[in-house]
Write a protein that holds these residues in place. Structure first.
Motif, PDB file in Angstrom:
ATOM      1  N   LYS A 398     -16.710  12.240  15.527  1.00 19.97           N
ATOM      2  CA  LYS A 398     -16.626  10.814  15.199  1.00 19.97           C
ATOM      3  C   LYS A 398     -15.231  10.444  14.733  1.00 19.97           C
ATOM      4  O   LYS A 398     -14.664   9.424  15.147  1.00 19.97           O
ATOM      5  CB  LYS A 398     -17.659  10.486  14.118  1.00 19.97           C
ATOM      6  N   ASP A 399     -14.646  11.286  13.877  1.00 23.59           N
ATOM      7  CA  ASP A 399     -13.296  11.005  13.376  1.00 23.59           C
ATOM      8  C   ASP A 399     -12.265  10.995  14.501  1.00 23.59           C
ATOM      9  O   ASP A 399     -11.312  10.210  14.482  1.00 23.59           O
ATOM     10  CB  ASP A 399     -12.904  12.044  12.325  1.00 23.59           C
ATOM     11  N   LEU A 400     -12.466  11.871  15.494  1.00 22.11           N
ATOM     12  CA  LEU A 400     -11.498  11.990  16.585  1.00 22.11           C
ATOM     13  C   LEU A 400     -11.815  11.061  17.753  1.00 22.11           C
ATOM     14  O   LEU A 400     -11.031  10.970  18.697  1.00 22.11           O
ATOM     15  CB  LEU A 400     -11.454  13.435  17.092  1.00 22.11           C
ATOM     16  N   GLY A 401     -12.985  10.399  17.700  1.00 24.91           N
ATOM     17  CA  GLY A 401     -13.363   9.512  18.792  1.00 24.91           C
ATOM     18  C   GLY A 401     -13.809  10.247  20.045  1.00 24.91           C
ATOM     19  O   GLY A 401     -13.802   9.676  21.140  1.00 24.91           O
ATOM     20  N   TRP A 402     -14.199  11.494  19.887  1.00 23.90           N
ATOM     21  CA  TRP A 402     -14.618  12.280  21.061  1.00 23.90           C
ATOM     22  C   TRP A 402     -16.038  11.903  21.463  1.00 23.90           C
ATOM     23  O   TRP A 402     -16.917  11.761  20.619  1.00 23.90           O
ATOM     24  CB  TRP A 402     -14.557  13.777  20.746  1.00 23.90           C
ATOM     25  N   LYS A 403     -16.257  11.720  22.755  1.00 25.05           N
ATOM     26  CA  LYS A 403     -17.571  11.424  23.294  1.00 25.05           C
ATOM     27  C   LYS A 403     -17.989  12.543  24.243  1.00 25.05           C
ATOM     28  O   LYS A 403     -17.138  13.166  24.894  1.00 25.05           O
ATOM     29  CB  LYS A 403     -17.573  10.097  24.060  1.00 25.05           C
ATOM     30  N   PHE A 404     -19.281  12.769  24.313  1.00 21.66           N
ATOM     31  CA  PHE A 404     -19.768  13.772  25.249  1.00 21.66           C
ATOM     32  C   PHE A 404     -19.391  13.338  26.661  1.00 21.66           C
ATOM     33  O   PHE A 404     -19.559  12.173  27.021  1.00 21.66           O
ATOM     34  CB  PHE A 404     -21.289  13.933  25.133  1.00 21.66           C
ATOM     35  N   PRO A 405     -18.846  14.249  27.475  1.00 21.06           N
ATOM     36  CA  PRO A 405     -18.361  13.853  28.809  1.00 21.06           C
ATOM     37  C   PRO A 405     -19.474  13.315  29.696  1.00 21.06           C
ATOM     38  O   PRO A 405     -20.636  13.696  29.570  1.00 21.06           O
ATOM     39  CB  PRO A 405     -17.773  15.149  29.375  1.00 21.06           C
ATOM     40  N   SER A 406     -19.081  12.429  30.614  1.00 21.66           N
ATOM     41  CA  SER A 406     -20.057  11.783  31.505  1.00 21.66           C
ATOM     42  C   SER A 406     -20.561  12.725  32.573  1.00 21.66           C
ATOM     43  O   SER A 406     -21.591  12.467  33.188  1.00 21.66           O
ATOM     44  CB  SER A 406     -19.429  10.541  32.151  1.00 21.66           C
TER      45      SER A 406
END
Length: 816
Positions: A398-406
């Protein structure tokens, strides 16, 4: 280019009456070869929709119809493929090719057609039609998740989370429960109804006692069972909006003394205490005990540090530590290569395990369905409970803005921030708990809850459920309660003892030396996952499945001369290490062979479950006669039969036989269902097995009762005849509460040496085959020949008559 395809359908026919009414009739004119009816537009005339034209043709004579068509509109031009169709005399429906409208086109368009029959022009017609924007999709349900709300707690479902701005000033609310244990809502029509979550004991079996005060562990299945789901429909102005509310009582957690900050830890005392107090907590902490007057109070640490909980009934206390997640690099300072504190390097061997790279492999190479819902078990500290801000994977993401890849692809791992990679995969803290406050209370545990947090979800991951149906669960613990505290027995009857001897072997001791001493760790418990499998080591053999004992096993008494080491046993060595007689009959004990031993008025025999000996044709008194072995000795092993793959989900016997149940049959009501698939992986064609009591093509009357029966019936017949002969010589049978014979008393032993020897040898062999418990299946040739020869030796020596052979005693019998 536009996508066009042909349709072999006609959505509506224009009636003949309508057709005639639409055409002016001149009775004096020559009859045209054909008449074209009204052309209409079918399909879905919306942006991005598919349309086609259609009409009815009335032809005087049959012929070939050709239609050329174009579509024109503002910024829209398209030529449709020519339609060529053979038509009969009379009425014929005509349907044009499909045309897909551009997704960005809205407005009026015209369809222009030129129609001819047999090369003669019939008609030129234009149809105007409107293309509208597609209707907006229905609003997606609003998803609301309340995490870690606890047990026996009041929960409010806030329906205002569902947008209701366009539904008028007084929308209606309707709540229904979708999943979970039935809950009683305070109202099914209120904006924000409440309900109370169930007792923890409704979801977790608390029958097993916890020593002193202990933490309560949860696996994925228990978390799922203790999760509620509700649907809210908000209606007004002829519209509606939907919300789905998920209420999770607790997060997944093993039984560990370290609790992640912001997560709930539950406690249970050995007493039925409902009087608890939080004795001490870190300075500045505002945490309090939740439900201190219940059997299972809870604590949510809000700061790092020590929390002391006391059971006021017994006075026992439990020290719990609030901590944050750190990642394996922190653990490696003391437990990794080159550490300066003298501890074993556990990080390097762990790096070779499947745990160490599981998330990395899944996110880069699939399967394609791998998604964010899977990663709670494959990363460190993943917990989206709002209060659980503790440097877990989800917090850093969340802090790094990482999202699970599509999509799953080979770049996903390299594209992850290094900070997240450090909290990925299944690491030390996944089992031992958050480590920021380590060293502290020990976090080493041989409790199955540690593994069950991921390996038990009640659906795809069911190893723990299988294990709970195996003899290694309650049956093992019952024996452990009797024998586990004895250092002479604990290497097989205590999980700590088994791990102790396995570590000695892993440290370089040979299996005989490691098994000689009697100072093993003691304890009581089930034979759990970590007993057989070492979480830290692959032993450089991926086929080993991280088994602590592998390939080599000692048969007999290791401390006595004459023990046998069996090699090349693979994973079955794990089973054989304990499933053997503990001694061989000719080994000496106190100067006498073991088969002559007596204890408490009973004739001693091989230890229970001498399966390894029978399977390998060992451990018997053979009278100098080669007994031989069947194919099972060379072509089968413990694993291939008892761990045959578990039947698929929905199939009979699923999670009841094979795999980690280790069972060869299950009970369907009062019916015993045998796992014949395990047998028929080798037995095929005319040798296919229809039951364990299998009668092969080579079957004979081995027990001499006049019938040719299955192997188990023949074996029981031989055992019965041998027991009767032992009784005849004066030995009294010992029976259990079920009436089954378990051994023989010593007061019937003969004073004549030859007879006494024959009695002791026959008793040993009888107990060896009886305690093997397969009734001949493990090694048919060895079993049948041994029992026939044993009977002959006993009767010949007792009667002093060399004619008293088994075949003479049972004339119908065939010698094996």
């Amino acid at each position: 280019m536009f996508s066009i395809k042909h349709l072999g359908r006609f959505s509506a026919l224009v009636s003949v009456a309508a057709f005639l009414a639409s055409t002016a009739i001149n009775l004096n004119a020559a009859t045209p070869p054909a008449q074209v009816g009204i052309i209409t537009i079918g399909g879905s005339p919306v942006s991005g929709g598919e349309i086609y034209y259609q009409f009815v043709l009335e032809a005087t004579d049959p012929g070939t119809l050709v239609v050329k068509a174009k579509i024109k509109g503002k910024k829209l031009k398209a030529t449709l493929p020519d339609l060529t169709q053979n038509v009969a005399a009379g009425l014929s429906p005509v349907t044009g090719p499909v045309y897909q409208l551009p997704s960005d086109f809205v407005g009026t368009a015209k369809l222009q057609t030129k129609i001819s029959l047999n090369g003669k022009k019939l008609s030129t017609k234009t149809v105007e039609f409107a293309v509208t924007a597609p209707p907006p999709p229905p609003a997606a349900p609003t998803a609301v998740t309340l995490r870690d709300v606890g047990f026996e707690n009041l929960v409010t479902l806030d329906g205002s989370a569902v947008p209701a701005g366009s539904l008028g000033v007084s929308p209606t609310y309707e709540w229904t429960q979708l999943a979970g244990m039935p809950a009683v809502l305070s109202s099914t029509t209120a904006v924000a109804p409440t309900f109370t979550t169930g007792h923890l004991t409704n979801f977790v079996d608390m029958a097993e006692k916890f020593g002193g005060i202990d933490g309560v562990g949860f696996d994925a299945e228990q978390v799922k069972e203790s999760t509620y789901q509700f649907q809210l429909v908000v209606s007004g102005n002829g519209q509606s909006r939907t919300g789905v509310f998920t209420v999770v009582c607790t997060s997944i957690a093993p039984k560990q003394p370290n609790t992640p900050i912001g997560a709930l830890a539950y406690f249970k005392a050995e007493t039925n205490s409902t009087d608890w107090v939080l004795v001490s907590k870190p300075i500045g902490s505002t945490s309090t005990l939740i439900n201190p007057n219940s059997l299972t109070p809870a604590l949510r640490p809000d700061l790092e540090g020590t929390y002391i909980i006391q059971d006021n009934v017994s006075g026992a206390i439990r020290t719990n530590t609030g901590a944050s997640w750190t990642g394996v690099e922190f653990c490696a300072i003391c437990h990794g290569p080159g550490n300066t504190v003298g501890l074993p390097d556990l990080v390097t061997p762990w790096e070779k395990t499947g745990h160490a790279t599981f998330f990395k492999e899944m996110i880069t190479s699939g399967p394609a369905y791998y998604n964010e819902s899977c990663i709670g078990c494959h990363t460190v500290g993943y917990d989206k409970t709002p209060t659980a801000v503790n440097n877990g994977f989800d917090d850093v993401a969340k802090d790094l803005g990482w999202k699970f890849p599509s999509s799953i692809n080979s770049n996903n791992w390299n594209n992850m921030p290094v900070q997240l990679q450090r909290l990925s995969n299944i690491q030390c803290e996944s089992c031992h708990g958050p480590g920021s406050r380590h060293p502290g209370a020990t976090s080493v545990s041989l409790n199955v809850a540690v593994c069950a947090q991921c390996h038990q979800d009640g659906h795809y991951h069911t190893r723990v459920e299988q294990w709970e149906r195996s003899p290694h669960f309650k049956g093992f613990k019952e024996l452990s309660e009797e024998e586990g505290e004895r250092s002479t027995c604990s290497r097989c009857h205590a999980p700590d003892g088994y791990v102790d001897v396995a570590k000695r072997i892993a440290s370089g001791q040979d299996v005989v030396t490691a098994s000689k001493t009697n100072n093993y760790a003691t304890g009581i418990g089930e034979l759990i996952c970590q007993g057989c499998h070492d979480p830290h080591h692959t032993f450089d053999d991926p086929e080993r499945h991280q088994l602590r004992i592998f390939d080599e096993v000692v048969i007999g008494a290791p401390a006595a001369a004459g023990s046998i080491v069996l090699s090349n046993q693979g994973a079955s060595a794990t089973c054989m290490y304990c499933h053997n007689s503990r001694n061989l009959p000719e080994q000496l004990s106190g100067g006498n062979p073991y088969y002559r031993s007596t204890r408490s008025g009973q004739i001693s025999g091989p230890h229970l479950s001498p399966v390894s000996e029978v399977l390998n044709g060992l451990g018997a008194l053979t009278y100098g006669v080669p007994m031989g072995n069947t194919f099972h000795t060379y072509g089968a092993n413990c694993i291939s039969c008892h761990m045959y793959p578990n039947p698929a989900i929905g199939a009979a016997g699923h999670n009841q036989v094979g795999d980690h149940t280790f069972k060869m049959y299950y009970m369907d009501g009062d019916t015993k269902v045998e796992n014949l698939a395990a047998c028929n992986q080798c037995h095929a064609g005319s040798f296919a097995v229809d039951k364990f009591d299998f009668k092969s093509l080579a079957a004979k009357d081995w027990d001499g009762n006049g019938n040719v029966d299955g192997i188990q019936t023949e074996t029981l017949g031989l055992l019965g005849s041998l027991e009767t002969m032992l009784n005849t010589t004066g030995l009294q049978s010992i029976t259990n509460e079920l009436g089954d014979t378990t051994g023989f008393r010593t007061n019937g032993l003969s004073a004549v040496f030859e007879v006494r020897e024959a009695q002791l040898k026959a008793t040993w062999n009888w107990m060896l085959i009886t305690r093997d418990n397969s009734k001949g299946v493990h090694n048919p040739l060895f079993t049948l020949r041994l029992l026939q020869n044993t009977y002959t030796d006993l009767s010949t020596n007792y009667y002093g008559d060399v004619s008293q052979t088994f075949q003479n005693a049972f004339p119908s019998a065939v010698l094996r």
